[in-house]
Motif scaffolding. Structure first.
Motif: not given
Length: 520
Positions: A87-90, A147-150
């Motif tokens: 999530a952090w990368l995207t 999904l929720p983290v992103a």
């Protein structure tokens, strides 16, 4: 006559009458949703302490508990680490093709876990046991964390991060001391979903030859349809669910994470990866290949080996027809059952409303096999004509996926101004008619989304379908399972393809809702 009398009542009295009808409906549904938990409690009491000790406190149950513990302790943390990293990368870096990678990281939700295990077990027959289960579970379930983290990363105001950096903290320290604590709610929510899916999953573990409570319960059920061993194992599984829910609540805590103050939030400036760009792309590629590539290549290989002969259109068509029929019925029934509770949650909140809402939502935390086990025992003992009927199967689907319908309806109804209902009642509409003709009509997109979410979940449901479906029922999931049980991987491939095609709209819908939540 009732409508005419009700139309002449003052607006306040009519509003109370409408709330009373909705409250009655929500209470009845709440009582029905408590049936699985009540059944487990009744079985434990009626079996007697000696029988409980004999069937629960035995080496086999200890082995299942140990297997479950290892599964949870390994899969959940690794899924969290992978989901947060991706999530952090995207979302927070200048990653080439970030939008495409973000879609690929959500796409594994469209591949049922038992289809993943089918692909891996047929491609790598020696890959099984705990290592195989953990690997496949991670690639199948990490999107529940991603999904929720992103979505949360896109909503965070970077002002706190800028302030921390201005105080001399290095980027790594800023992430762990500022960003990560703000992701706690999203991480806990995703981790809980992963843990609950691990408790209820069946097909993945059977194909990987790994014993869990779900596999043991199905084995006991197939041996003795109404045996106490399966029922008491279900009780132990319920206790595991409660422990997991309690642990998540404890870790989540009660801290506030809302931004309060003047000004408006802005998007964070993406971080340049520099020399880490290639390793990051390599990592994302590896995850995509493991989660999607192996399955698609394996399916293509079996379809090639099987040729046109595996496309038995009469059988495939019948399975697809039954799947769609049952799924749509489940979606409509679950949404209809959730409507009274959704309306009360928005229009008449209170203590009793919160209790009823908890009863509606808790059943989603129970593995589907527990709901099916309870309905099997109840229909066999007190309602035999309903045993293995379409009505019982649809009711099981509705209970299992009731939270999906409720959450979608609740947000949709909240967007409809209550003044429109009141205006309709002032013009002579009875409360029920006003709600139906005004609120539900305006909330129809949310209603349709709720029906779709439940229908797609029901289309992929396996354990409850195996235990409750009438004789001769052939859905895509059960037909796929029957063929894989016979080691006919080529024959099962078309059903796996159709399961993925049916599931992909759910993935697209979840992605769209995530983007809509942040205004994109």
């Amino acid at each position: 006559m009732t409508d005419a009398i009700e139309a002449r009542l003052p607006l306040s009295i009519r509003r109370v009458t409408g709330s009373g009808l909705a409250l009655l409906g929500a209470t009845l549904v709440a009582v029905a949703s408590l049936v699985p938990l009540g059944f487990i409690a009744v079985v434990a009491v009626t079996s007697g302490w000696e029988e409980v000790v004999r069937l629960v406190f035995r080496p086999k149950v200890g082995e299942l508990l140990l297997n479950t513990l290892w599964l949870e302790l390994l899969t959940v943390p690794l899924s969290v680490i992978l989901g947060v990293t991706l999530a952090w990368l995207t979302e927070r870096t200048r990653l080439p093709g970030a939008g495409i990678w973000a879609g690929l990281m959500v796409a594994p939700l469209g591949v049922p876990a038992f289809v993943q295990s089918y692909a891996w077990s047929s491609a790598f027959p020696s890959f099984h046991g705990l290592a195989g289960v953990v690997t496949i579970a991670i690639i199948a379930y990490f999107p529940f964390v991603y999904l929720p983290v992103a979505a949360q990363l896109r909503r965070l105001d970077p002002a706190l991060e800028d302030n921390a950096a201005s105080l001399g903290l290095r980027p790594t320290a800023v992430f762990f001391r500022v960003v990560l604590p703000q992701l706690r709610l999203s991480i806990c929510a995703g981790a809980l979903l992963v843990g609950l899916h691990l408790l209820g999953e069946y097909g993945l573990f059977v194909l990987m030859r790994y014993d869990t409570f779900a596999t043991a319960i199905v084995d006991q059920f197939q041996s003795v349809y109404d045996g106490p061993a399966a029922n008491l194992l279900g009780g132990v599984l319920v206790l595991c669910c409660l422990v997991l829910l309690g642990g998540e609540s404890l870790v989540r805590g009660d801290r506030r994470y809302a931004r309060v103050g003047s000004g408006s939030a802005r998007r964070a400036v993406p971080v340049a990866l520099g020399a880490w760009t290639f390793p990051a792309v390599l990592m994302l590629s590896g995850v995509a290949i493991a989660a999607l590539g192996v399955t698609f290549v394996t399916l293509g290989r079996w379809l090639w080996y099987g040729g046109l002969g595996v496309w038995k259109l009469d059988q495939i068509g019948a399975a697809l027809e039954q799947t769609v029929l049952y799924a749509v019925l489940a979606g409509v029934v679950a949404t209809a059952l959730a409507m009274p509770m959704a309306w009360i949650a928005v229009r008449a909140p209170g203590r009793w409303q919160r209790v009823l809402e908890a009863c509606h939502l808790y059943v989603g935390a129970l593995p589907g096999i527990i709901v099916a086990l309870a309905l099997v025992a109840i229909t066999v003992r007190v309602a035999l004509p309903l045993y293995q009927t379409v009505a019982t199967l649809i009711f099981a689907y509705a209970l299992i996926f009731l939270p999906r319908a409720l959450t979608g309806l609740r947000s949709s109804i909240a967007q409809v101004p209550v003044e429109l209902e009141r205006a309709a009642m002032n013009l002579g509409r009875p409360p029920v008619a006003a709600v139906w003709q005004v609120t539900m009509r305006l909330a129809s997109p949310g209603i349709a989304a709720s029906v779709l979410l439940v229908a797609l979940g029901a289309a992929n449901e396996l354990t409850a379908t195996l235990m409750l479906a009438p004789n001769g029922t052939r859905t895509l999931a059960t037909k796929f399972w029957a063929l894989t049980s016979e080691i006919d991987y080529a024959g099962a491939a078309p059903y796996a393809v159709l399961l993925i095609l049916v599931s992909m709209p759910l993935t697209l819908l979840l992605r769209r809702q995530s983007n809509r939540a942040i205004g994109q």
